[in-house]
Design a protein around this motif. Structure first.
Motif, PDB file in Angstrom:
ATOM      1  N   UNK A   1    -118.101  -1.753  -3.926  1.00  0.00           N
ATOM      2  CA  UNK A   1    -119.072  -1.924  -5.005  1.00  0.00           C
ATOM      3  C   UNK A   1    -119.122  -3.394  -5.383  1.00  0.00           C
ATOM      4  N   UNK A   2    -120.314  -3.943  -5.461  1.00  0.00           N
ATOM      5  CA  UNK A   2    -120.496  -5.329  -5.894  1.00  0.00           C
ATOM      6  C   UNK A   2    -120.825  -5.355  -7.382  1.00  0.00           C
ATOM      7  N   UNK A   3    -120.090  -6.167  -8.129  1.00  0.00           N
ATOM      8  CA  UNK A   3    -120.285  -6.262  -9.574  1.00  0.00           C
ATOM      9  C   UNK A   3    -120.559  -7.718  -9.951  1.00  0.00           C
ATOM     10  N   UNK A   4    -121.765  -8.042 -10.386  1.00  0.00           N
ATOM     11  CA  UNK A   4    -122.053  -9.419 -10.815  1.00  0.00           C
ATOM     12  C   UNK A   4    -121.497  -9.685 -12.210  1.00  0.00           C
TER      13      UNK A   4
ATOM     14  N   UNK B   1    -116.506  -9.095  -6.744  1.00  0.00           N
ATOM     15  CA  UNK B   1    -117.126  -9.801  -7.851  1.00  0.00           C
ATOM     16  C   UNK B   1    -118.164 -10.798  -7.321  1.00  0.00           C
ATOM     17  N   UNK B   2    -119.292 -10.850  -8.021  1.00  0.00           N
ATOM     18  CA  UNK B   2    -120.366 -11.752  -7.607  1.00  0.00           C
ATOM     19  C   UNK B   2    -120.683 -12.717  -8.736  1.00  0.00           C
ATOM     20  N   UNK B   3    -120.779 -13.973  -8.397  1.00  0.00           N
ATOM     21  CA  UNK B   3    -121.136 -14.989  -9.393  1.00  0.00           C
ATOM     22  C   UNK B   3    -122.658 -15.156  -9.407  1.00  0.00           C
ATOM     23  N   UNK B   4    -123.233 -15.169 -10.600  1.00  0.00           N
ATOM     24  CA  UNK B   4    -124.662 -15.384 -10.708  1.00  0.00           C
ATOM     25  C   UNK B   4    -125.040 -16.834 -10.444  1.00  0.00           C
TER      26      UNK B   4
ATOM     27  N   UNK C   1    -114.826 -12.444  -4.636  1.00  0.00           N
ATOM     28  CA  UNK C   1    -113.429 -12.094  -4.942  1.00  0.00           C
ATOM     29  C   UNK C   1    -113.287 -10.573  -4.920  1.00  0.00           C
ATOM     30  N   UNK C   2    -112.258 -10.058  -4.228  1.00  0.00           N
ATOM     31  CA  UNK C   2    -112.111  -8.614  -4.022  1.00  0.00           C
ATOM     32  C   UNK C   2    -110.916  -8.048  -4.792  1.00  0.00           C
ATOM     33  N   UNK C   3    -111.196  -6.996  -5.570  1.00  0.00           N
ATOM     34  CA  UNK C   3    -110.155  -6.264  -6.303  1.00  0.00           C
ATOM     35  C   UNK C   3    -110.115  -4.837  -5.770  1.00  0.00           C
ATOM     36  N   UNK C   4    -108.976  -4.433  -5.197  1.00  0.00           N
ATOM     37  CA  UNK C   4    -108.808  -3.040  -4.752  1.00  0.00           C
ATOM     38  C   UNK C   4    -108.347  -2.210  -5.942  1.00  0.00           C
ATOM     39  N   UNK C   5    -109.177  -1.269  -6.357  1.00  0.00           N
ATOM     40  CA  UNK C   5    -108.886  -0.432  -7.523  1.00  0.00           C
ATOM     41  C   UNK C   5    -108.386   0.924  -7.036  1.00  0.00           C
ATOM     42  N   UNK C   6    -107.163   1.273  -7.434  1.00  0.00           N
ATOM     43  CA  UNK C   6    -106.601   2.576  -7.083  1.00  0.00           C
ATOM     44  C   UNK C   6    -106.057   3.223  -8.347  1.00  0.00           C
ATOM     45  N   UNK C   7    -106.419   4.472  -8.553  1.00  0.00           N
ATOM     46  CA  UNK C   7    -105.949   5.193  -9.739  1.00  0.00           C
ATOM     47  C   UNK C   7    -105.548   6.602  -9.351  1.00  0.00           C
TER      48      UNK C   7
END
Length: 408
Positions: free
Chosen positions: A175-178, A403-406, A189-195
């Motif tokens: 998922x890309x999040x700006x 993460x995406x920078x505008x 920048x990549x964050x691996x989210x595990x829950x």
């Protein structure tokens, strides 16, 4: 009121299980016998083991006993849900099938004319008596057997596929999040989210290793473990969690509600020993953004609840902020404190359909990415499962947030 509620719940459960037994075993047999008795033992025994598994886990019973009870008890719990739903759906089919059978006309058997015997010829021998016919089941019995067999097959298949999906390990979502405040240098920048890994009497060391291997394969910059790592004590599950030492990227951890059922303080120290950094109402300043974490709401009973002011106070509001918080309902506090992105789990996406309808009513976001004012919330469906090691309509996942920078 509590007693009344408990009595009502017990009444509903007894009625539902009697209905399942009646439709699957009483209505599919022509009279009392071993099948009905075996069915009663299966239904009652399955629920006793499920209840025993839940009690054993919560009371810290010997781990070998938890494992003995967990597999059959929790699988029966999942199976009984789909048996009940299937049989209820079968009530709509039952009258249609009965009507169809009534409209069928019995086949007409042609009558063979006897051939004349010439005068003086010997009388031909009488034909042998045919074998006695076995009486066909009544329409009602036939319909009950067809529907009961179809429902049992569908329920077992559903639970089997859902269990295989969990044991096989989570899939990867990207998922890309700006983020408006993210500098250009941090674009991608990549964050691996595990829950919600839920290591316990069912999901153990092998499952933890599959989760770690999946995370490492995504080559993230950091790993965010957002709660409900375990269901049990460090003594019982420390070896199961050991593969976390093999995470290749820096990893951060916040507590979930199940940590507070399992000895949260001990687990915080254990994950620290395994190489993860616990964020207990704390913040760390990464090169391009702030990463903060708050304790789960369940910690309030132990004086260790979430403290947003401690985690987010006195920070530079010009920097982007990513918050780790186990439960999506914590989003409202995150909005008030100017968080740019909150990463959560807890919901399991409902885990067992139609549980998604209940989970959606109790959480602002069931799964995926949504915006609340200037704050975005991403909710993972989780990597494991609680109770039954089964998922239906809510595939497990590990999410790579890019993460995406505008400004890029």
């Amino acid at each position: 009121m509590v007693i009344v509620f408990v009595v009502l719940v017990l009444a509903v459960m007894v009625t539902a299980n009697w209905y399942v037994w009646r439709r699957l075993f009483r209505d599919t047999t022509s009279g009392p016998g071993w099948v009905r008795r075996a069915g009663a033992a299966l239904v009652a025994g399955g629920w006793l083991m499920a209840f025993g598994a839940l009690v054993a886990e919560r009371t810290g019973a010997p781990f070998w006993l938890q494992r003995v009870l967990a597999w059959p008890g929790f699988l029966w719990l999942a199976l009984s849900i789909y048996l009940l739903l299937g049989l209820l759906a079968g009530e709509a089919v039952r009258p249609l099938l009965r009507r169809w059978l009534e409209r069928r006309k019995p086949a007409q058997v042609p009558v063979r004319q006897a051939e004349p015997v010439p005068v003086g010829a010997p009388t031909p021998p009488e034909p042998e008596d045919p074998a006695p016919l076995v009486a066909a089941p009544s329409r009602r019995l036939f319909v009950s057997r067809v529907i009961g067999g179809a429902v049992a097959t569908a329920a077992v298949g559903t639970v089997g596929v859902g269990t295989y999906g969990v044991l096989n390990g989570p899939s990867v979502k990207r998922v890309t999040v700006p983020l408006a405040k993210l500098p250009r240098a941090a674009h991608g920048y990549r964050i691996a989210v595990v829950s919600d890994i839920h290591l316990g009497p069912v999901l153990g060391r092998g499952f933890a290793q599959r989760v770690v291997d999946t995370i490492n394969s995504t080559q993230p910059d950091i790993v965010a473990v957002v709660g409900d790592l375990v269901d049990g004590s460090v003594k019982d599950l420390g070896p199961a969690a050991a593969p976390l030492t093999r995470l290749k990227a820096p990893a951060y951890f916040v507590t979930g509600n199940h940590e507070y059922f399992s000895g949260a303080e001990q687990w915080v120290e254990e994950v620290r020993r395994l190489g993860l950094l616990p964020l207990e109402n704390a913040r760390t300043e990464l090169p391009w953004f702030d990463l903060a974490g708050v304790n789960d709401i369940a910690g309030e009973d132990e004086g260790q609840g979430p403290d947003f002011a401690k985690a987010l106070g006195d920070r530079d509001p010009a920097r982007a902020c990513v918050l780790l918080a186990h439960q999506p309902v914590q989003i409202h506090d995150a909005v008030e404190h100017g968080v740019d992105l909150q990463l959560s789990g807890h919901t399991h996406g409902g885990q067992l359909w139609p549980g998604n309808l209940i989970a959606a009513g109790a959480n602002p976001t069931l799964a995926g990415l949504e915006r609340y004012g200037d704050t975005q919330l991403y909710v993972s469906r989780g990597a494991g499962a609680w109770g039954p090691p089964t998922r239906v309509g809510a595939e497990s996942d590990i999410t790579v947030i890019e993460l995406a920078s505008k400004q890029a």
